[in-house]
Scaffold this active site. Structure first.
Site, mmCIF file in Angstrom:
data_model
loop_
_atom_site.group_PDB
_atom_site.id
_atom_site.type_symbol
_atom_site.label_atom_id
_atom_site.label_comp_id
_atom_site.label_asym_id
_atom_site.label_seq_id
_atom_site.Cartn_x
_atom_site.Cartn_y
_atom_site.Cartn_z
ATOM 1 N N GLU A 47 -4.807 9.940 8.625
ATOM 2 C CA GLU A 47 -3.394 9.699 8.934
ATOM 3 C C GLU A 47 -2.880 10.608 10.053
ATOM 4 O OE1 GLU A 47 -0.737 9.173 5.686
ATOM 5 O OE2 GLU A 47 -1.703 7.250 5.234
ATOM 6 N N CYS A 57 -4.137 -1.209 -2.421
ATOM 7 C CA CYS A 57 -4.184 0.241 -2.600
ATOM 8 C C CYS A 57 -5.008 0.506 -3.848
ATOM 9 C CB CYS A 57 -2.765 0.790 -2.764
ATOM 10 S SG CYS A 57 -2.659 2.547 -3.184
ATOM 11 N N ASN A 58 -6.073 1.264 -3.707
ATOM 12 C CA ASN A 58 -6.936 1.522 -4.848
ATOM 13 C C ASN A 58 -6.254 2.355 -5.918
ATOM 14 O OD1 ASN A 58 -9.985 0.618 -4.461
ATOM 15 N ND2 ASN A 58 -9.168 1.114 -2.458
ATOM 16 N N THR A 59 -5.475 3.349 -5.490
ATOM 17 C CA THR A 59 -4.811 4.208 -6.467
ATOM 18 C C THR A 59 -3.787 3.419 -7.273
ATOM 19 O OG1 THR A 59 -5.115 6.105 -4.982
ATOM 20 C CG2 THR A 59 -3.535 6.356 -6.771
ATOM 21 N N TYR A 101 -0.579 8.740 -2.526
ATOM 22 C CA TYR A 101 -0.447 8.547 -3.968
ATOM 23 C C TYR A 101 -1.547 9.271 -4.751
ATOM 24 C CZ TYR A 101 3.099 4.767 -3.949
ATOM 25 O OH TYR A 101 4.247 4.020 -3.847
ATOM 26 N N GLY A 102 -2.626 9.623 -4.097
ATOM 27 C CA GLY A 102 -3.859 10.016 -4.780
ATOM 28 C C GLY A 102 -3.740 11.105 -5.816
ATOM 29 N N ASP A 122 0.857 -1.184 0.000
ATOM 30 C CA ASP A 122 0.000 0.000 0.000
ATOM 31 C C ASP A 122 0.892 1.233 0.000
ATOM 32 O OD1 ASP A 122 -2.709 1.245 0.240
ATOM 33 O OD2 ASP A 122 -1.825 2.070 2.057
ATOM 34 N N SER A 123 0.320 2.349 -0.413
ATOM 35 C CA SER A 123 1.070 3.590 -0.391
ATOM 36 C C SER A 123 1.360 4.061 1.029
ATOM 37 C CB SER A 123 0.305 4.682 -1.145
ATOM 38 O OG SER A 123 -0.969 4.891 -0.558
ATOM 39 N N CYS A 156 -11.214 3.350 -0.970
ATOM 40 C CA CYS A 156 -9.900 3.678 -0.418
ATOM 41 C C CYS A 156 -9.785 2.899 0.876
ATOM 42 C CB CYS A 156 -9.754 5.172 -0.159
ATOM 43 S SG CYS A 156 -8.217 5.624 0.700
ATOM 44 N N THR A 157 -8.670 2.241 1.058
ATOM 45 C CA THR A 157 -8.538 1.344 2.210
ATOM 46 C C THR A 157 -8.374 2.094 3.530
ATOM 47 O OG1 THR A 157 -6.174 1.118 1.677
ATOM 48 C CG2 THR A 157 -7.676 -0.594 0.875
ATOM 49 N N HIS A 158 -8.204 3.416 3.474
ATOM 50 C CA HIS A 158 -8.225 4.220 4.700
ATOM 51 C C HIS A 158 -9.648 4.396 5.242
ATOM 52 C CE1 HIS A 158 -4.160 5.392 3.538
ATOM 53 N NE2 HIS A 158 -4.036 6.106 4.642
#
Length: 271
Positions: free
Chosen positions: A158, A73-75, A42-43, A10-11, A192-194
């Site tokens: 974050e 990571c979706n991005t 990364y977005g 993941d980023s 988004c995994t966040h």
């Protein structure tokens, strides 16, 4: 080598929510998690930059012995996965596999909507890539997809501000912007995994009839199915329940925040 760990990339931190679900469903395997925190988020980066960053991290995991890598990571899945699968693996790593999170999610989305109106909330990079719209429409042409970018959510999460009162404005702003696009949306995908860390607030904003989907369990189930269908890969994977965590950023800072995503304390090393 018959003891290859599964790589999870993941980023930053968000992929830990996917890793958590994978480890719950497949606890017997060995894993290496890598977060590219030094270069996240990364977005807002270009396709070329995200591809380059993602490939560097995938190759680092390959060098650690991983034969199978999950882009949690979706991005990265939206902007780098296809090129890695079509260009890099056949020419340089024909015995390795890299999987993403978009296709598994798109494959099951039809189970969660009766109105055929689905909302997708993600980073600018994921939304602008149109990846979810394209994948869902290929599999379910009857479904209309409405997208909403949420650029403030990852920074809030974050910085551990996501459950504070100050985050309410941005949660409501993006959710209302999505719902204004169509009044009969009955399923919202957190692309988004966040974003699963915002579920307590999201449940107070969205009406009860809307299903909110997080990707962790979906991706984990898809990996279970993949390993059943590909015994030639499964037999190469090490089994011992070992987990190693790496970050491109500061390991101490990573450890301080990671438990919020993974649900347990962990100890990482710098890559």
């Amino acid at each position: 080598m018959q003891d290859s760990p599964i790589g999870i990339f993941d980023s930053g931190y968000g992929g830990l929510t996917v890793f958590r679900s994978i480890a719950e469903q497949l606890p017997e395997y060995n894993y290496i998690y890598l977060g590219d925190n030094a270069r996240s988020p990364y977005g807002d980066h270009s396709f070329d930059t995200i591809y380059r960053y993602t490939l560097e991290c995938v190759e680092w995991l390959f060098a650690k012995g991983c034969k199978l890598v999950i882009l949690a990571c979706n991005t990265a899945s939206a902007k780098a996965l296809r090129t890695i699968q079509q260009k890099d693996l056949p020419t340089k790593y024909p015995d390795r596999r890299v999987l993403g999170v978009i296709r598994p999610t798109a494959e099951v989305i039809g189970q969660y909507t009766s109105t055929n109106r689905v909302g997708v909330m993600g980073t600018r990079g994921t939304v602008n890539s149109q990846s979810y719209l394209l994948e869902i429409n290929k599999l379910f042409p009857e479904i209309t997809v409405y997208q909403q970018s949420c650029p403030m959510w990852v920074p809030l999460i974050e910085n551990n501000e996501h459950l504070q009162a100050g985050a309410d404005f941005f949660v409501k702003e993006y959710c209302n912007a999505l719902l204004q696009q169509a009044g009969d949306i009955d399923c919202v995908l957190l692309a988004c995994t966040h974003y699963p860390l915002l579920l307590p607030k999201l449940k107070t904003v969205f009406p009860d009839y809307i299903t909110i989907l997080s990707q962790g369990e979906i991706v984990a189930k898809s990996l279970v199915d993949y390993l059943i269908r590909h015994p030639e890969m499964e037999t190469q994977l090490g089994k011992g329940g070992k987990k190693a965590f790496y970050t491109s950023g500061d390991a101490h800072a990573f450890d301080e925040h990671a438990s919020n995503f993974f649900g347990a304390e962990l100890k990482s090393d710098q890559m």
